[in-house]
Design a protein around this motif. Sequence first.
Motif, mmCIF file in Angstrom:
data_model
loop_
_atom_site.group_PDB
_atom_site.id
_atom_site.type_symbol
_atom_site.label_atom_id
_atom_site.label_comp_id
_atom_site.label_asym_id
_atom_site.label_seq_id
_atom_site.Cartn_x
_atom_site.Cartn_y
_atom_site.Cartn_z
ATOM 1 N N THR A 790 -12.525 -26.264 -12.901
ATOM 2 C CA THR A 790 -11.554 -25.181 -12.862
ATOM 3 C C THR A 790 -10.172 -25.819 -12.961
ATOM 4 O O THR A 790 -9.987 -26.976 -12.582
ATOM 5 N N VAL A 791 -9.205 -25.051 -13.478
ATOM 6 C CA VAL A 791 -7.914 -25.662 -13.784
ATOM 7 C C VAL A 791 -6.772 -25.095 -12.959
ATOM 8 O O VAL A 791 -5.665 -25.625 -12.977
ATOM 9 N N GLY A 792 -7.015 -23.990 -12.247
ATOM 10 C CA GLY A 792 -5.951 -23.406 -11.429
ATOM 11 C C GLY A 792 -5.169 -22.343 -12.182
ATOM 12 O O GLY A 792 -5.358 -22.119 -13.378
ATOM 13 N N GLU A 793 -4.259 -21.700 -11.446
ATOM 14 C CA GLU A 793 -3.566 -20.532 -11.988
ATOM 15 C C GLU A 793 -2.593 -20.899 -13.110
ATOM 16 O O GLU A 793 -2.546 -20.233 -14.152
ATOM 17 N N ASP A 794 -1.835 -21.962 -12.932
ATOM 18 C CA ASP A 794 -0.800 -22.284 -13.923
ATOM 19 C C ASP A 794 -1.407 -22.643 -15.268
ATOM 20 O O ASP A 794 -0.977 -22.161 -16.316
ATOM 21 N N LEU A 795 -2.425 -23.512 -15.249
ATOM 22 C CA LEU A 795 -3.042 -23.902 -16.519
ATOM 23 C C LEU A 795 -3.816 -22.737 -17.130
ATOM 24 O O LEU A 795 -3.874 -22.600 -18.353
ATOM 25 N N SER A 796 -4.384 -21.882 -16.281
ATOM 26 C CA SER A 796 -5.053 -20.692 -16.820
ATOM 27 C C SER A 796 -4.048 -19.830 -17.573
ATOM 28 O O SER A 796 -4.327 -19.317 -18.655
ATOM 29 N N ALA A 797 -2.859 -19.677 -16.980
ATOM 30 C CA ALA A 797 -1.825 -18.856 -17.620
ATOM 31 C C ALA A 797 -1.401 -19.449 -18.959
ATOM 32 O O ALA A 797 -0.969 -18.733 -19.859
ATOM 33 N N GLN A 798 -1.541 -20.769 -19.099
ATOM 34 C CA GLN A 798 -1.202 -21.415 -20.370
ATOM 35 C C GLN A 798 -2.362 -21.392 -21.359
ATOM 36 O O GLN A 798 -2.290 -22.008 -22.417
ATOM 37 N N GLY A 799 -3.451 -20.727 -20.992
ATOM 38 C CA GLY A 799 -4.595 -20.660 -21.899
ATOM 39 C C GLY A 799 -5.396 -21.939 -21.922
ATOM 40 O O GLY A 799 -6.084 -22.230 -22.897
ATOM 41 N N ARG A 800 -5.296 -22.738 -20.860
ATOM 42 C CA ARG A 800 -6.023 -24.008 -20.847
ATOM 43 C C ARG A 800 -7.258 -23.940 -19.958
ATOM 44 O O ARG A 800 -7.676 -24.941 -19.384
ATOM 45 N N GLU A 801 -7.818 -22.733 -19.824
ATOM 46 C CA GLU A 801 -9.051 -22.608 -19.050
ATOM 47 C C GLU A 801 -10.161 -23.395 -19.735
ATOM 48 O O GLU A 801 -10.128 -23.611 -20.939
ATOM 49 N N MET A 802 -11.149 -23.837 -18.948
ATOM 50 C CA MET A 802 -12.209 -24.687 -19.492
ATOM 51 C C MET A 802 -13.538 -23.951 -19.653
ATOM 52 O O MET A 802 -14.518 -24.552 -20.086
ATOM 53 N N SER A 803 -13.580 -22.678 -19.273
ATOM 54 C CA SER A 803 -14.850 -21.950 -19.295
ATOM 55 C C SER A 803 -15.465 -21.947 -20.690
ATOM 56 O O SER A 803 -14.810 -21.568 -21.664
ATOM 57 N N TRP A 804 -16.726 -22.338 -20.793
ATOM 58 C CA TRP A 804 -17.409 -22.348 -22.090
ATOM 59 C C TRP A 804 -17.801 -20.940 -22.528
ATOM 60 O O TRP A 804 -18.224 -20.715 -23.643
ATOM 61 N N MET A 805 -17.740 -20.016 -21.572
ATOM 62 C CA MET A 805 -18.176 -18.659 -21.849
ATOM 63 C C MET A 805 -17.106 -17.716 -21.309
ATOM 64 O O MET A 805 -16.620 -17.897 -20.206
ATOM 65 N N GLN A 806 -16.732 -16.732 -22.097
ATOM 66 C CA GLN A 806 -15.787 -15.723 -21.609
ATOM 67 C C GLN A 806 -16.372 -14.358 -21.882
ATOM 68 O O GLN A 806 -17.054 -14.170 -22.896
ATOM 69 N N ILE A 807 -16.090 -13.431 -20.989
ATOM 70 C CA ILE A 807 -16.538 -12.055 -21.228
ATOM 71 C C ILE A 807 -15.315 -11.267 -21.683
ATOM 72 O O ILE A 807 -14.420 -10.993 -20.875
ATOM 73 N N MET A 808 -15.251 -10.934 -22.951
ATOM 74 C CA MET A 808 -14.141 -10.119 -23.441
ATOM 75 C C MET A 808 -14.452 -8.658 -23.137
ATOM 76 O O MET A 808 -15.596 -8.228 -23.211
ATOM 77 N N ARG A 809 -13.398 -7.932 -22.775
ATOM 78 C CA ARG A 809 -13.568 -6.524 -22.410
ATOM 79 C C ARG A 809 -12.719 -5.708 -23.373
ATOM 80 O O ARG A 809 -11.500 -5.749 -23.334
ATOM 81 N N TYR A 810 -13.381 -5.020 -24.327
ATOM 82 C CA TYR A 810 -12.651 -4.287 -25.356
ATOM 83 C C TYR A 810 -12.786 -2.787 -25.145
ATOM 84 O O TYR A 810 -13.862 -2.288 -24.802
ATOM 85 N N PHE A 811 -11.688 -2.084 -25.333
ATOM 86 C CA PHE A 811 -11.682 -0.632 -25.217
ATOM 87 C C PHE A 811 -11.764 -0.003 -26.606
ATOM 88 O O PHE A 811 -11.164 -0.507 -27.551
#
Length: 1021
Positions: A790-811
């Motif tokens: 995990t990278v923490g809040e600041d790096l997440s905000a910069q789009g530097r998350e490391m998750s290999w899987m993301q759940i996109m939520r589209y309307f």
Amino acid sequence: MNNGDRHMNGDGGRLPTVTSDNGGFGETSRRDFLKVLGVAGAGAAATSCGPPDMSDKLIPYLVPPEDIVPGTNVAYATILKNGGPEHLGLYANVRDGRVIKLEGNPRFPNRGRLSALAQSALQDLYDPDRTQGPRKLDADGFVETDWDEAIAAVAGVTAPGRTILLTAAVTGTTAEFYAEWAGAIGAEWIPWEPLGLEALSTAHEIAFGIPGIPSYEINRADRIVSFGADFLGTWLAPVEFAGRFADARSIESGHHAKFTHVGPRLSLTGLNADEWVSVRPGTEGIVALAVASEVARRKGGGAAARLEGVLARFTPAAVAEHAGVDAARIERLAEDLASANQPIVLPPDVSGQGAASTEAHLAVALLNLVCGAIGTTVRPGVGPTRGASASAATMRNLIERMNSGGVDTMIVVGANPVYGLPKSLGFAEAFAGVPNRVSLGSHLDETAAASNWLLPASHELESWGDAEIRPDVWAVAQPVMRPIFDTRQAEDVLLSIAAGTGRTAFEAEDWKGWLEAGWRASYEQEVPGQAPFDEFWFGLLQAGAVRRKPNQPDPAPTLTPAAANYPFTLPEHHSGLTLTTFATAQLYDGRGANRSWMQELPDAVSKAVWNSWVEIHPAAAEPLGLETGDLVEVRTSAGSVTAPAFLYEGIRPDTIGIPLGQGHTHFGRNAQDRGVNALDLLDDTVDGRSGALAFAGAPVEITAVGRRGKLAIMQGNDTDLDREIGELVQIDDALEAIGGHRVDLRQILEHAWDSDPKSPYRWAMSIDLNACTGCGACVTACYAENNIPTVGEDLSAQGREMSWMQIMRYFEKTEDDGFQTVHVPVLCQQCGDAPCEPVCPVYAAYHSPEGLNAQVYNRCVGTRYCANNCPYKVRRFNWFTYEHPYPLNLQLNPDVTVRETGVMEKCTFCVQRINRAKLDAKEAGRHVQDGDFQTACMQGCPTQAIVFGNLKDPESAVSRISKGARAYHMLGELNTRPAITYLAGVSHARLAQAGHGTHDEEHSEENGAAGEHDSAAEASH
Ligand code: SF4
């Protein structure tokens, strides 16, 4: 189960152990890692009396312990009682003395699946912030002490009549133990859960004379209505319910139950509904009565006649204005329910729990009765067992007793009332006035920090225990590894305290003996003359659970006179904004807050991480000039909080929503000083019948602070811009299309780049968006399996998350100007013609003979060309070497490399599991078959939305599913020939572009031009 796992009994003497040595491969060297393994194995072989002190010795496996095979997982069956709202059966996969992965036990109602929160129990176990030994408070704060001193000191202050034992709610032998212990030493036992179910239980006792929780058999329903229960995320038994919900909506099996969500806000569950009936917070009960009155009018019947007096006042017209909904809308819902064969109606959860929550639950029970659901899809008294829990009203009485000096000693076991009760109740102040405050828990949480003795309890994965899962299903918990720190089983500590008082002596020497004796007595009484108890016990530890009272008939639900004449009232109505607070699947009541996997798992609704947010409808935000991320102050009569706004069309314009679970002042590095505690906004209003706390309904005011806040939202666009990312089809289109074929698999199988023609394998996956609820269990399973940092809040905000899987939520817009949601798990598509491969200058990204896009870490030089060229934006670059501080490093999967700075990584379909399965199959003289193994995400998914297998095997499930009528490839026109086939989501709503989401056959055959389209990343960041 993971392949290669071995199921073993949980004999305490043979349990593997782990050293408290501070070495580990997360931080340092191979030598330290080997030291951990050596000590672990040797300890397991040596003794059952606690971990031996061999922290500086290397012991080789000259004579290996019987149940440790180096490099092989051993699976122990146990249960998680603290993993969220439900008790979950699981297998703990133990490698060389340490648990590295939790997977569901198929014998339990959770059907072999776990929630994201339950998976993260590993981070709770290995939490560096756990209390690591007994402590006492002196003038300088907490100082180390020893167990003997601590137990003697506590035993000396447990005066009869002036001692309280406050615990989490428990069931089974554990509940009997606490009751007996308290009785023996003259203490009072109070079990308490912050998000209790007292209103639900009270309402069913009033309605049918049957207390307890009903069984909700959603899978049998052809029409589902929820009056706010987030039953797929946080209410009652979400893992079990998610499986049942998927069954009820399995369109290929010929049925797809329409689902309506009634409430002020769309939760994770609400986003999966086909329609939303938006009503004011706290009015769910009267709307249920209005629906019941209409259903009774249409269907008639005995129940309708008996309830005539109650329902006559609550016609749709009478409640419409009060509830803020059209009478016609209520009538349509009633018409639907009246015409259904097997309807089911679910009650509110805490987000709809106002000052009259028992009435709301009772109203839903009566609606189920007039619909004909009672006794079929809703079976009172036989649902999940949760144990008694003190209501907020009882806790208020306790606080008064504490304030008046009536309590000398309070021992708190596994509960955190200082955090989990609203500040306005004053628990913290009253607790500070109790002379002897003893915390018997695993963490230095808010209650522990306010105590003067800390007796650290072993984690539940290090402990013996049991639970009544349902009235007829009992399960046993066993320690799956030795304690990491100087901790003891909570019940053993209580036994020592009891012995120290000198006032009582229990027969059992320790808690394990007590537990076994309790089971032995029940076994010999219930099944006399059967196999010896030891044999039964051995089998139970392997299986995890047993059915105790087979063929017990359900209690017969009969409407009571009290319910037939219940004096329902109209809730108070005010004209301004109203507050609702709600639990999230990540943090639940706050227990997940110190687990970085949970903080970094995007919320299913807001997609925010590491923070709190205030949900506001855009129409309410507009006059204040608020945008998402602007700080907003929220005030009630009880207090105020300031947090970033999240503009959300899934909440009513007259309602403000704030999630529970953040705002800790203690509890550990990830939880502390993060977000706000929504409980600070609640006053001491409770329901008059059950005493349940009012989590919703308070009048609220908001003010724009005039500054931006920090809010990392992991999804940039709420729609997929019609680019074949998340597809949704109307039910009639889906039914018409079944039988047709959209994806041409020949192309994928026959192209040389997709898989070596000589290889028997082309690994592939299908993901059913009709089944996916967006719960995130797959994401957390992937973190656990693949050592994802995990990278923490600041790096997440910069789009530097490391998750290999993301759940996109589209309307997707609907014809009535509402919207529908599709959740899309996005991971590496393992393209047959992968854009990432030809651009790598060092061939780190290469195509395996089995069709995988492999990534050779030690070849990667970090140019990131591959990530630039990936249209799915699923590659993750290690900008830093991330820490796994001891003992979190002990959770790392030894089968998977821990990556360092400068390396690109991504999903490779759990290639370590593939390789192990291939070795096992080779030994058996065959190829890998369906069922040999599952990827971690497939294994974790509660709805079985994910299916993995070999596309070259025409009989495999993935081959069959991938040819289905709803099948499509993400960004199919790019012709990357992905190995992942998505099945479009299905909705009963009229989508704004009718037929949108269906494909022409030509889509799968034409060659799209990559340059013509933007990447999926634009929609995702
Ligand atoms: S695919 Fe993932 S997010 Fe969707 S239901 Fe399964 S586990 Fe949950």
